[in-house]
Design a protein around this motif. Structure first.
Motif, short mmCIF file in Angstrom:
data_model
loop_
_atom_site.label_atom_id
_atom_site.label_comp_id
_atom_site.label_asym_id
_atom_site.label_seq_id
_atom_site.Cartn_x
_atom_site.Cartn_y
_atom_site.Cartn_z
N PRO A 132 0.84 -1.21 0.00
CA PRO A 132 0.00 0.00 0.00
C PRO A 132 0.87 1.25 0.00
CG PRO A 132 -0.43 -1.37 1.97
CD PRO A 132 0.60 -2.07 1.16
N GLU A 133 0.28 2.35 -0.39
CA GLU A 133 1.04 3.60 -0.42
C GLU A 133 1.04 4.25 0.97
OE1 GLU A 133 -0.62 6.60 -3.04
OE2 GLU A 133 1.37 7.47 -3.35
N HIS A 134 -0.11 4.11 1.64
CA HIS A 134 -0.28 4.81 2.92
C HIS A 134 -0.95 3.87 3.94
CE1 HIS A 134 -1.87 8.75 5.00
NE2 HIS A 134 -1.37 7.88 5.88
N ILE A 135 -0.24 3.57 4.99
CA ILE A 135 -0.78 2.73 6.07
C ILE A 135 -1.01 3.61 7.29
CG2 ILE A 135 -0.27 0.82 7.66
CD1 ILE A 135 1.33 -0.53 5.48
N ALA A 136 -2.15 3.42 7.93
CA ALA A 136 -2.44 4.16 9.17
C ALA A 136 -2.64 3.14 10.30
CB ALA A 136 -3.69 5.02 9.00
N ILE A 137 -2.05 3.42 11.44
CA ILE A 137 -2.12 2.47 12.55
C ILE A 137 -2.67 3.13 13.81
CG2 ILE A 137 -0.84 0.83 14.01
CD1 ILE A 137 1.23 0.51 11.87
N ILE A 138 -3.60 2.46 14.46
CA ILE A 138 -4.11 2.90 15.76
C ILE A 138 -3.32 2.11 16.80
CG2 ILE A 138 -6.15 3.04 17.27
CD1 ILE A 138 -7.88 3.12 14.68
N MET A 139 -2.38 2.78 17.44
CA MET A 139 -1.44 2.08 18.34
C MET A 139 -2.13 1.86 19.69
SD MET A 139 2.13 4.02 17.38
CE MET A 139 1.74 5.60 18.12
N ASP A 140 -2.97 0.85 19.76
CA ASP A 140 -3.80 0.67 20.96
C ASP A 140 -3.43 -0.62 21.71
OD1 ASP A 140 -5.76 1.28 22.80
OD2 ASP A 140 -7.39 0.43 21.60
N GLY A 141 -3.64 -0.59 23.02
CA GLY A 141 -3.45 -1.79 23.84
C GLY A 141 -2.26 -1.73 24.79
N ASN A 142 -1.65 -0.55 24.91
CA ASN A 142 -0.49 -0.42 25.81
C ASN A 142 -0.88 -0.72 27.26
OD1 ASN A 142 0.84 0.52 23.59
ND2 ASN A 142 0.93 2.66 24.25
N GLY A 143 -2.03 -0.19 27.68
CA GLY A 143 -2.45 -0.36 29.07
C GLY A 143 -2.71 -1.82 29.40
N ARG A 144 -3.41 -2.51 28.50
CA ARG A 144 -3.69 -3.93 28.75
C ARG A 144 -2.43 -4.78 28.69
NH1 ARG A 144 -8.33 -3.88 24.47
NH2 ARG A 144 -7.35 -1.86 24.12
N TRP A 145 -1.49 -4.39 27.85
CA TRP A 145 -0.21 -5.10 27.77
C TRP A 145 0.49 -5.03 29.13
CZ3 TRP A 145 4.92 -3.88 28.53
CH2 TRP A 145 5.88 -4.73 27.96
N ALA A 146 0.47 -3.83 29.74
CA ALA A 146 1.11 -3.65 31.06
C ALA A 146 0.34 -4.42 32.13
CB ALA A 146 1.16 -2.16 31.40
N LYS A 147 -0.98 -4.34 32.07
CA LYS A 147 -1.80 -5.00 33.09
C LYS A 147 -1.55 -6.50 33.12
CE LYS A 147 -6.40 -4.92 35.02
NZ LYS A 147 -7.81 -4.88 34.76
N LYS A 148 -1.43 -7.09 31.94
CA LYS A 148 -1.17 -8.54 31.84
C LYS A 148 0.13 -8.93 32.54
CE LYS A 148 -1.11 -10.74 27.79
NZ LYS A 148 -1.08 -10.85 26.30
N ARG A 149 1.05 -7.97 32.63
CA ARG A 149 2.36 -8.23 33.25
C ARG A 149 2.44 -7.62 34.65
NH1 ARG A 149 2.40 -8.11 28.15
NH2 ARG A 149 3.80 -9.46 26.97
N SER A 150 1.29 -7.21 35.21
CA SER A 150 1.25 -6.54 36.52
C SER A 150 2.18 -5.32 36.59
CB SER A 150 1.59 -7.51 37.66
OG SER A 150 0.77 -8.64 37.58
N LEU A 151 2.28 -4.60 35.48
CA LEU A 151 3.13 -3.41 35.43
C LEU A 151 2.24 -2.16 35.40
CD1 LEU A 151 5.64 -4.66 32.68
CD2 LEU A 151 6.16 -4.33 35.12
N PRO A 152 2.79 -0.99 35.75
CA PRO A 152 1.99 0.24 35.63
C PRO A 152 1.73 0.57 34.16
CG PRO A 152 4.26 0.76 36.25
CD PRO A 152 4.15 -0.74 36.28
#
Ligand code: IPE
Ligand code: IPE
Ligand code: MG
Length: 238
Positions: free
Chosen positions: A15-35
């Motif tokens: 593709p010429e132009h890709i757009a990304i919604i960078m979501d899920g940081n909070g849940r990634w931390a929660k899964k690891r018991s991190l802030p």
């Protein structure tokens, strides 16, 4: 080395132009018991890796959602943490300048702290002649806010109603002059746009995944791009 050497091994043009919604940081931390801050740090590192990868494969435009007009609702501590990550990113020229990446910020930058505005200005100026990836970072960005902003500009410029076309609006969006995104990627298991590029995404293809942003690696992007390449885009035709 041939001038026309292919930059990647994809089976078809990417593709010429890709757009990304960078979501899920909070849940990634929660899964690891991190802030949650640890999730944002991991997400930021991942963003740098993905931007570098996109540059390497010869992508022309990448637009990432870093902070929405709605994200101010979060606790002040979290907003401050995200802004500090942004400061670190902007101070580190190797993130874009040394990579030949051209950075541009899209969104309403007015309410941001003065030092961030200066860093943004410097980053855009320093990288403006880069010939690699065009990286748009959506910051205090909201699709509706962007359209309201465009409408206000049209009125202020006194453009007569009879002359207003879709192009009149496009030319006043933050993405003026750029192609619309072909492909919008949202990891994290949410199936919504959250006010992202709502005008520009009218004919985009979408790719959703449960992977949380810090775990979204170049190999996942590669899979998504291969899938995109097999979509049949008709644009209302047959
Ligand atoms: C995305 O991750 C980062 C921003 C919105 C700034 P989140 O912080 O939204 O992560 P989740 O959705 O809570 O997991
Ligand atoms: C969208 O994610 C905004 C960014 C990734 C910057 P959110 O986490 O804010 O979206 P919602 O609240 O789940 O819709
Ligand atoms: Mg989220």
């Amino acid at each position: 080395m041939s001038l026309f050497r292919k930059k990647n091994n994809f089976s078809r043009p990417i593709p010429e132009h890709i757009a990304i919604i960078m979501d899920g940081n909070g849940r990634w931390a929660k899964k690891r018991s991190l802030p949650r801050s640890a999730g944002h740090a991991a997400g930021s590192k991942n963003f740098k890796d993905i931007a570098r990868y996109c540059n390497k494969i010869g992508l022309k435009y990448l637009t990432v959602y870093a902070f929405s007009t709605e994200n101010w609702k979060r606790p002040k501590e979290e907003v401050d943490n995200i802004m500090n990550i942004l400061r670190d990113y902007l101070k580190d020229a190797k993130n874009f300048k040394d990579e030949n990446i051209k950075v541009k910020f899209i969104g309403n930058l007015e309410p941001l702290a003065d030092d961030i505005k200066v860093l943004i200005d410097d980053a855009e100026k320093e990288s403006q002649n880069a010939t690699g990836l065009h990286l748009n970072i959506a910051l205090n960005y909201g699709g509706r806010d962007e359209i309201v902003h465009a409408v206000k500009r049209i009125i202020n410029e006194g453009i007569p109603e009879s002359e207003i076309t879709e192009q009149t609006v496009c030319d006043r969006l933050y993405t003026a002059g750029q192609p619309d995104p072909d492909f919008i990627i949202r990891p994290s298991g949410e199936y919504r746009l959250s006010n992202y590029l709502i005008w520009q995404s009218a004919y985009a293809e979408y790719w959703f995944s449960d992977i949380l942003w810090p775990d979204f690696k170049p190999k996942h992007l590669e899979t998504a791009i291969e899938e995109f390449n097999h979509r049949n885009r008709r644009y209302g035709g047959v």
